[in-house]
Design a protein around this motif. Structure first.
Motif, PDB file in Angstrom:
ATOM      1  N   ALA B 147       0.843  -1.200   0.000  1.00  0.00           N
ATOM      2  CA  ALA B 147       0.000   0.000   0.000  1.00  0.00           C
ATOM      3  C   ALA B 147       0.876   1.248   0.000  1.00  0.00           C
ATOM      4  CB  ALA B 147      -0.925  -0.006   1.215  1.00  0.00           C
ATOM      5  N   GLN B 148       1.917   1.241   0.798  1.00  0.00           N
ATOM      6  CA  GLN B 148       2.916   2.316   0.967  1.00  0.00           C
ATOM      7  C   GLN B 148       2.345   3.570   1.623  1.00  0.00           C
ATOM      8  OE1 GLN B 148       4.993   0.366   0.564  1.00  0.00           O
ATOM      9  NE2 GLN B 148       4.954  -0.696  -1.392  1.00  0.00           N
ATOM     10  N   SER B 149       1.271   4.112   1.051  1.00  0.00           N
ATOM     11  CA  SER B 149       0.664   5.286   1.673  1.00  0.00           C
ATOM     12  C   SER B 149      -0.773   5.386   1.181  1.00  0.00           C
ATOM     13  CB  SER B 149       1.436   6.551   1.297  1.00  0.00           C
ATOM     14  OG  SER B 149       0.766   7.693   1.782  1.00  0.00           O
ATOM     15  N   PHE B 150      -1.590   6.081   1.967  1.00  0.00           N
ATOM     16  CA  PHE B 150      -2.956   6.353   1.501  1.00  0.00           C
ATOM     17  C   PHE B 150      -3.103   7.800   1.051  1.00  0.00           C
ATOM     18  CE2 PHE B 150      -3.310   2.628   4.190  1.00  0.00           C
ATOM     19  CZ  PHE B 150      -4.143   1.797   3.439  1.00  0.00           C
ATOM     20  N   GLN B 151      -1.971   8.528   1.037  1.00  0.00           N
ATOM     21  CA  GLN B 151      -2.018   9.937   0.649  1.00  0.00           C
ATOM     22  C   GLN B 151      -1.633  10.044  -0.831  1.00  0.00           C
ATOM     23  OE1 GLN B 151      -3.014  11.619   3.392  1.00  0.00           O
ATOM     24  NE2 GLN B 151      -2.694   9.707   4.545  1.00  0.00           N
ATOM     25  N   PRO B 152      -2.576  10.472  -1.682  1.00  0.00           N
ATOM     26  CA  PRO B 152      -2.268  10.528  -3.120  1.00  0.00           C
ATOM     27  C   PRO B 152      -1.017  11.340  -3.434  1.00  0.00           C
ATOM     28  CG  PRO B 152      -4.617  10.874  -2.746  1.00  0.00           C
ATOM     29  CD  PRO B 152      -3.979  10.849  -1.394  1.00  0.00           C
ATOM     30  N   ALA B 153      -0.838  12.461  -2.731  1.00  0.00           N
ATOM     31  CA  ALA B 153       0.327  13.306  -3.040  1.00  0.00           C
ATOM     32  C   ALA B 153       1.620  12.570  -2.714  1.00  0.00           C
ATOM     33  CB  ALA B 153       0.241  14.615  -2.257  1.00  0.00           C
ATOM     34  N   LEU B 154       1.602  11.819  -1.616  1.00  0.00           N
ATOM     35  CA  LEU B 154       2.815  11.096  -1.225  1.00  0.00           C
ATOM     36  C   LEU B 154       3.062   9.910  -2.149  1.00  0.00           C
ATOM     37  CD1 LEU B 154       2.573  11.214   2.669  1.00  0.00           C
ATOM     38  CD2 LEU B 154       3.750  12.777   1.120  1.00  0.00           C
ATOM     39  N   LEU B 155       1.991   9.265  -2.597  1.00  0.00           N
ATOM     40  CA  LEU B 155       2.163   8.167  -3.571  1.00  0.00           C
ATOM     41  C   LEU B 155       2.813   8.691  -4.845  1.00  0.00           C
ATOM     42  CD1 LEU B 155      -1.202   6.221  -3.143  1.00  0.00           C
ATOM     43  CD2 LEU B 155       1.107   5.372  -2.633  1.00  0.00           C
ATOM     44  N   ARG B 156       2.402   9.912  -5.219  1.00  0.00           N
ATOM     45  CA  ARG B 156       3.009  10.497  -6.417  1.00  0.00           C
ATOM     46  C   ARG B 156       4.505  10.721  -6.210  1.00  0.00           C
ATOM     47  NH1 ARG B 156      -1.815  13.185  -6.961  1.00  0.00           N
ATOM     48  NH2 ARG B 156      -1.070  15.077  -5.914  1.00  0.00           N
ATOM     49  N   GLN B 157       4.869  11.167  -5.001  1.00  0.00           N
ATOM     50  CA  GLN B 157       6.293  11.358  -4.688  1.00  0.00           C
ATOM     51  C   GLN B 157       7.073  10.067  -4.927  1.00  0.00           C
ATOM     52  OE1 GLN B 157       8.362  13.644  -3.136  1.00  0.00           O
ATOM     53  NE2 GLN B 157       7.157  14.961  -1.778  1.00  0.00           N
ATOM     54  N   LEU B 158       6.423   8.933  -4.610  1.00  0.00           N
ATOM     55  CA  LEU B 158       7.088   7.642  -4.756  1.00  0.00           C
ATOM     56  C   LEU B 158       6.940   7.083  -6.162  1.00  0.00           C
ATOM     57  CD1 LEU B 158       5.893   5.914  -1.450  1.00  0.00           C
ATOM     58  CD2 LEU B 158       8.065   7.076  -1.869  1.00  0.00           C
ATOM     59  N   GLU B 197      -0.312  13.151   8.442  1.00  0.00           N
ATOM     60  CA  GLU B 197      -0.512  12.238   7.305  1.00  0.00           C
ATOM     61  C   GLU B 197      -0.154  10.804   7.697  1.00  0.00           C
ATOM     62  OE1 GLU B 197       0.278  14.937   3.331  1.00  0.00           O
ATOM     63  OE2 GLU B 197       1.999  14.435   4.572  1.00  0.00           O
ATOM     64  N   TRP B 198       0.909  10.685   8.465  1.00  0.00           N
ATOM     65  CA  TRP B 198       1.331   9.344   8.859  1.00  0.00           C
ATOM     66  C   TRP B 198       0.319   8.714   9.818  1.00  0.00           C
ATOM     67  CZ3 TRP B 198       3.217   5.133   7.546  1.00  0.00           C
ATOM     68  CH2 TRP B 198       3.665   4.165   8.469  1.00  0.00           C
ATOM     69  N   GLN B 199      -0.187   9.544  10.725  1.00  0.00           N
ATOM     70  CA  GLN B 199      -1.212   9.027  11.645  1.00  0.00           C
ATOM     71  C   GLN B 199      -2.415   8.538  10.850  1.00  0.00           C
ATOM     72  OE1 GLN B 199      -1.562  12.506  14.113  1.00  0.00           O
ATOM     73  NE2 GLN B 199      -0.122  11.718  15.651  1.00  0.00           N
ATOM     74  N   ASP B 200      -2.753   9.287   9.815  1.00  0.00           N
ATOM     75  CA  ASP B 200      -3.891   8.904   8.977  1.00  0.00           C
ATOM     76  C   ASP B 200      -3.607   7.604   8.228  1.00  0.00           C
ATOM     77  OD1 ASP B 200      -6.495   9.552   7.667  1.00  0.00           O
ATOM     78  OD2 ASP B 200      -5.201   9.543   5.883  1.00  0.00           O
ATOM     79  N   ASP B 201      -2.385   7.471   7.711  1.00  0.00           N
ATOM     80  CA  ASP B 201      -2.006   6.235   7.013  1.00  0.00           C
ATOM     81  C   ASP B 201      -2.169   5.016   7.934  1.00  0.00           C
ATOM     82  OD1 ASP B 201      -1.425   7.221   4.522  1.00  0.00           O
ATOM     83  OD2 ASP B 201       0.727   7.428   4.869  1.00  0.00           O
ATOM     84  N   LEU B 202      -1.653   5.173   9.148  1.00  0.00           N
ATOM     85  CA  LEU B 202      -1.752   4.049  10.100  1.00  0.00           C
ATOM     86  C   LEU B 202      -3.206   3.721  10.404  1.00  0.00           C
ATOM     87  CD1 LEU B 202       1.008   4.615  12.823  1.00  0.00           C
ATOM     88  CD2 LEU B 202       0.785   2.677  11.257  1.00  0.00           C
ATOM     89  N   ALA B 203      -3.984   4.784  10.595  1.00  0.00           N
ATOM     90  CA  ALA B 203      -5.390   4.571  10.937  1.00  0.00           C
ATOM     91  C   ALA B 203      -6.106   3.867   9.784  1.00  0.00           C
ATOM     92  CB  ALA B 203      -6.054   5.900  11.257  1.00  0.00           C
ATOM     93  N   GLN B 204      -5.830   4.307   8.556  1.00  0.00           N
ATOM     94  CA  GLN B 204      -6.494   3.682   7.401  1.00  0.00           C
ATOM     95  C   GLN B 204      -6.073   2.221   7.250  1.00  0.00           C
ATOM     96  OE1 GLN B 204      -7.569   5.470   3.835  1.00  0.00           O
ATOM     97  NE2 GLN B 204      -6.857   7.536   4.366  1.00  0.00           N
ATOM     98  N   ALA B 205      -4.776   1.970   7.495  1.00  0.00           N
ATOM     99  CA  ALA B 205      -4.304   0.589   7.397  1.00  0.00           C
ATOM    100  C   ALA B 205      -4.978  -0.275   8.472  1.00  0.00           C
ATOM    101  CB  ALA B 205      -2.790   0.536   7.537  1.00  0.00           C
ATOM    102  N   LEU B 206      -5.052   0.246   9.707  1.00  0.00           N
ATOM    103  CA  LEU B 206      -5.661  -0.527  10.794  1.00  0.00           C
ATOM    104  C   LEU B 206      -7.143  -0.790  10.523  1.00  0.00           C
ATOM    105  CD1 LEU B 206      -3.950   1.041  13.952  1.00  0.00           C
ATOM    106  CD2 LEU B 206      -3.660  -1.284  13.038  1.00  0.00           C
ATOM    107  N   ALA B 207      -7.773   0.157   9.841  1.00  0.00           N
ATOM    108  CA  ALA B 207      -9.192  -0.006   9.541  1.00  0.00           C
ATOM    109  C   ALA B 207      -9.443  -1.227   8.661  1.00  0.00           C
ATOM    110  CB  ALA B 207      -9.734   1.252   8.876  1.00  0.00           C
TER     111      ALA B 207
END
Lengths: 601, 402
Positions: B147-158, B197-207
């Motif tokens: 998954a790497q990230s749930f943030q579209p902007a950060l996915l673009r960075q990668l 953003e990282w807190q959100d990523d973790l929360a989305q993954a845990l969900a």
């Protein structure tokens, strides 16, 4: 035959060597084909840098008004780092040709060299060179010469060493204007050693001017300064190629080989006499060369625990070079930071650069050079004094009455518009104003007394940048003087690091310390704990910084295919750390020590 | 997208087939297998794995050749294997029938223990109902989802171009197909990223209720476009303090969610640790299949050639360009390097045994004593391990143990 002994003196790059070559050609001493550029400079390095490090003596003939003259041309080093050598060479002459570049005008070394010639009671022939260049302004430069030295502008001889214009006139003037050598004062031999070189085949070659008596091959000679005796195996004169002669007679110049093994066997400025029939008094003027600037040389791959061979290679190179140049000193040094190396003393900054370059070039060693320091004289409470070349050697302050440092008289020649900035620069470096004089409508000469320590780091670079390259400077040591000097210690994680300590003026101590701590902070990696950095004078902290504890140094991913690569990565890190210096529990990279030592403002 | 340039045969030492080492490998006791599928849609900017853009035309040849290699390697598997890990690349990029042929082939060619753990890496965008069915029917027990990230902007960075929503969809499909064990890979400390953003990523993954999470601080691997951009000043490394904070936040959040922090970057619900990866960290042995795959057995570490064509053309044993037989100190160093990545650390007897040998034993003991004194390491229940605080600076200690 009539004899004229003379030197050419000039600022660097004003065409001294080209002029010398041209004089040799004009007297038919050298054929065109043989006239390698700058014949008198025998070392590559000298040719590249355009400076002459060691004096040579060349004998040529010139006919003036139907009479043949023997001209002995004594080459001198171009820089007053070698003041003593220049003055010995000048001592062997009756006259000097003062060369000034017609596009550059009088420069700082022109002044310094001319002063030496005047002090040596020499007759001076002013010459304006490079008059073939489009930018040449010979009349204006002749006026400067009149302004600065008091020679009538119309007495300047205008020449182009490149095209040969004016060369004959100059040769005529040498015969006409320079005085004859003085009559001997004794019948016993007295010869002045004005230079000495080391030749791989001949051993030590002394350059000698005969003032009294004569010297023959096979004579047993006595060095009046050291009392040592040697037998003359060979006498040479240079025309310009070496020619064996049976004798050197009154007023003549040539070289003497006498089975000396190293330059340590002979002192420039000593007097040669006959062992069997010695003169009563020596010629005056012998001094020990005095090292004023010190720095350490370390092999660049210093590995404290590891192989010693780099250090040994450096030692061999230094010892070999020392055969050629006995005017620098060296002693083994062990630095906490850089391992084993040598603390070396030099006549001046240029001398230091030359020695380093020759070590690297001729000795094939790669060198880490620490920033230069000066020698200090420490007056102790018990009335004795001590000379130190390293802040680490400063005795306990309770024993110290005063610290004295070398002071130089500096002469700066610069365009009018830079005077203000240069005065500011000199004042900031604890300079004491002496004088300011116009040398032409556009340029001035500025004189200050200034601590040598203040000009050895970056003063010259600053001068060049302030004057956009037009300024020149020269200096001479005049005395040692007491000032409010203090030793600043640097503590890393509460441990004093001697290799980082420095001596500086009390008023500058905070500023210098802060600059050092900031650089250290950049250079030392974060550790697993916070590292305090402090600067202290006698236990009192005057500046502090800290390096925060490392927060993160972890390999995020390491799976089956990553093991070898990650291991190698960490091993490389560990290797890098090995080359660092461990002070207590802190590792300091070598570069940190260099950055500290290489401090400017 | 162009495939990354790979070392060509020209300058490198000639590759020799792994079979040249068979006499030594007679002592091999592998417990797992790693298979590398080198195809991707796109080469991501942080990725240093051997992979290139799939052109589809070589999938069939790849599967044929992989199975040929597995058949040859089966002589090394004297005991049934307990784990398979299919990584990449993007294994799920294989067409359904090729994926199925590969998995069934591997099942048939090699001996497998009952209850063997079979993990396949998946890209969320490639997971279809059909793919999920193939995985489940071929005995895959575990999927690791990048998954790497749930943030579209950060996915673009990668340079990752999947839709964050595809992760949940893929998880749903895999669960529906009956695959119970799911890992989600996340990356933190991406340039410009924030703690929120990282807190959100973790929360989305845990969900998504995974039983395993891998959370990696971004690594600027040498040779990757991302590293080049970093060096050219095009991106800025995230502040060390913030990155450390993100890591600490991860540990706290996942502990609260009932996860066991069992390796530097890995968290699992009790009993759901990745058994294949434990093999790596516990100095176990495994065999390698596919181009650029690495193996470890009988004191040898080897890596198959990393050029697909070269690997395709030489069989059945893969040509290998690097084979390492470590000396005693090298083996001890690697044992620590891997073993201490586990947060439970290493058993005392094992540590003592390792510290009794090797030319650098004294330095190793000193480094461990210093780390213990600083509180970066601790003895706990008869095991030597990094403290939670010491983990973050573990490389400073591990390099002294090499």
């Amino acid at each position: 035959m009539k004899i004229r002994n003379f030197s050419i003196i000039a600022h660097i790059d004003h065409g001294k060597s080209t002029l010398a070559d041209r004089l040799l050609q004009a007297t038919k001493a050298v054929s065109q084909r043989e006239a390698r550029a700058q014949m008198l400079d025998s070392m590559d390095l000298e040719r590249e840098r355009g400076i002459t490090i060691k004096a040579s003596a060349v004998t040529v003939r010139h006919t003036w008004k139907g009479e043949e003259y023997e001209l002995n041309f004594i080459d001198t080093p171009g820089h007053v780092d070698f003041t003593y050598e220049v003055s010995r060479a000048l001592k062997a002459c009756e006259g000097a040709v003062l060369v000034v570049d017609s596009t550059q005008g009088v420069q700082a070394q022109t002044v310094a060299n001319a002063y030496l010639a005047v002090a040596g009671d020499l007759t001076i022939i002013p010459v304006v060179n490079k008059i073939d260049l489009p930018a040449a302004a010979p009349e204006r430069v002749a006026m400067e010469i009149e302004q600065v030295f008091g020679f009538a502008a119309e007495d300047c001889i205008l020449v182009s060493a490149k095209t040969g214009q004016g060369i004959n006139e100059l040769l005529d003037a040498i015969c006409e204007k320079l005085p004859e050598p003085k009559a001997p004062t004794t019948t016993k031999l007295r010869g002045l050693v004005f230079d000495a070189k080391y030749d791989e085949y001949r051993g030590v070659v002394m350059y000698v001017r005969i003032f009294d008596g004569q010297l023959r091959q096979g004579d047993k000679i006595r060095m009046m300064g050291t009392g040592r005796t040697f037998s003359v195996t060979e006498l040479l004169r240079y025309t310009p190629f070496p020619q064996k002669v049976k004798e050197l007679s009154l007023s003549q110049v040539g070289s003497v080989c006498a089975g000396m093994k190293t330059l340590g066997d002979v002192r420039v400025g000593d007097t040669i006499t006959l062992d069997i029939d010695p003169a009563e008094t020596a010629l005056e003027g012998y001094e020990e060369p005095k090292q004023m600037v010190f720095c350490d040389f370390y092999p660049s791959s210093a590995d404290e625990q590891g192989k010693k061979s780099d250090f040994e290679a450096l030692r061999e190179a230094i010892e070999k070079l020392h055969l050629n140049d006995a005017s620098f000193t060296f002693e083994t040094q062990h630095s906490e930071a850089l391992g084993f190396g040598f603390r070396c003393g030099f006549l001046g900054l240029l001398h230091m650069d030359i020695v380093q370059e020759r070590l690297e070039r001729e000795g094939g060693v790669s060198i880490v050079q620490t920033a230069p320091t000066v020698s200090y004289i420490i007056d102790l409470n018990d009335g004795t004094e001590l000379e130190i070349h390293n802040p680490a050697d400063l005795p306990d302050l309770s024993r110290v009455k005063a610290i004295r440092e070398p002071i130089v008289r500096i002469e700066i020649i610069c365009p009018n518009e830079n005077i203000g900035d240069l005065m500011k620069l000199c004042e900031a470096r604890r300079g004491i104003f002496q004088s300011q004089e116009m040398i032409s409508e556009t340029r001035q000469i500025l004189k200050y007394e200034i601590p040598l320590a203040e000009i050895i780091y970056d003063f010259y670079d600053k001068l060049k940048s302030v004057t956009r390259g037009y300024g020149t400077m020269d200096y001479q040591i005049i005395c040692y003087r007491e000032d409010r000097l203090v030793k600043v210690q640097i503590l890393v994680n509460a441990e004093p690091v001697e290799a980082l300590s420095l001596i500086c003026h009390r008023d500058n101590a905070e500023q210098r310390s802060r600059a050092i701590l900031t650089k250290l902070k950049d250079q030392i990696d974060r550790h697993q704990f916070e590292i305090p950095l402090q600067a202290a004078i006698g236990g009192k902290i005057i500046a502090r910084e800290s390096i925060k504890a490392m927060r993160k140094n972890v390999t995020a991913k390491c799976y089956g295919g990553d093991v070898s690569r990650k291991r190698k990565l960490l091993e490389k890190q560990k290797e890098g750390k090995k080359r660092m210096k461990q002070i207590g529990s802190v590792t300091i990279p070598q570069e940190a020590f260099m950055a500290i030592l290489d401090q400017g403002d | 997208m162009e495939p990354v340039p790979l070392p060509q045969a020209g300058g490198a030492p000639a590759a020799r087939p792994l079979s040249d080492w068979l006499p030594r490998l007679a002592a091999a006791r592998p417990r797992g297998a790693y298979a590398h599928v080198p195809f991707c849609f796109h080469k991501c900017h942080y990725c240093d794995f051997y992979s290139f853009v799939d052109t589809k035309d070589r999938q069939g040849a790849f599967v044929d050749r992989l199975l040929e290699e597995a058949r040859a390697a089966s002589v090394l598997a004297r005991e049934p294997l307990e784990t398979l890990f299919v990584g990449g690349g993007t294994p799920t990029l294989l067409a359904d029938h090729e994926l199925e042929r590969m998995l069934r082939g591997l099942r048939a060619m090699l001996p497998w223990a009952d209850g063997a753990e079979w993990t396949v890496e998946a890209n969320p965008e490639t997971v279809t109902e059909g793919k999920a069915a193939v995985l489940a029917s071929c005995g895959v027990t575990r999927v690791s989802m990048g998954a790497q990230s749930f943030q579209p902007a950060l996915l673009r960075q990668l340079e990752r171009h999947h839709d964050p929503a595809s992760v949940a969809r893929a998880v749903g499909l895999l669960r529906a197909a009956g695959i119970a064990r799911l890992n989600i890979d996340l990356i933190f400390a991406i340039p410009t990223s924030t703690m929120a953003e990282w807190q959100d990523d973790l929360a989305q993954a845990l969900a998504l209720a995974p039983d395993h999470l891998s959370c990696y601080g971004l690594v600027y691997e040498p040779g990757t476009p991302l590293r080049a951009r970093l060096e050219a000043g095009g991106v800025e490394r995230l502040d060390e303090e913030l990155e450390a904070g993100m890591y600490e936040h991860t540990a706290a959040t996942l502990a609260a969610a009932g996860f066991h922090h069992y390796e530097i970057s890995n968290w699992a619900k009790p009993g759901e640790e990745c058994r294949h990866n434990l093999l790596y960290w516990e100095d176990g042995e495994w065999i390698a299949l596919g181009p650029s795959a690495s193996g470890h057995a009988a004191g040898l570490r080897w890596k198959n050639v990393a050029v697909l064509q070269e690997w395709l053309e030489h069989g059945p044993w893969s040509p290998v360009r690097s084979v390492e037989a470590l000396d005693e100190d090298g083996r001890i160093g690697e044992a620590f390097l891997m073993g201490l990545r586990l947060l439970d650390g290493m058993r005392e007897e094992r540590v003592r045994a390792l510290l009794d040998h090797g030319a650098r034993a004294t330095q190793r003991r000193a480094a461990i004593d210093a780390a213990l004194a600083r509180g970066d390491m601790e003895w706990s229940s008869g095991r030597l391990r990094f403290s939670e605080r010491g983990v973050l600076t573990s490389d400073s200690v591990l390099r002294e143990l090499l």
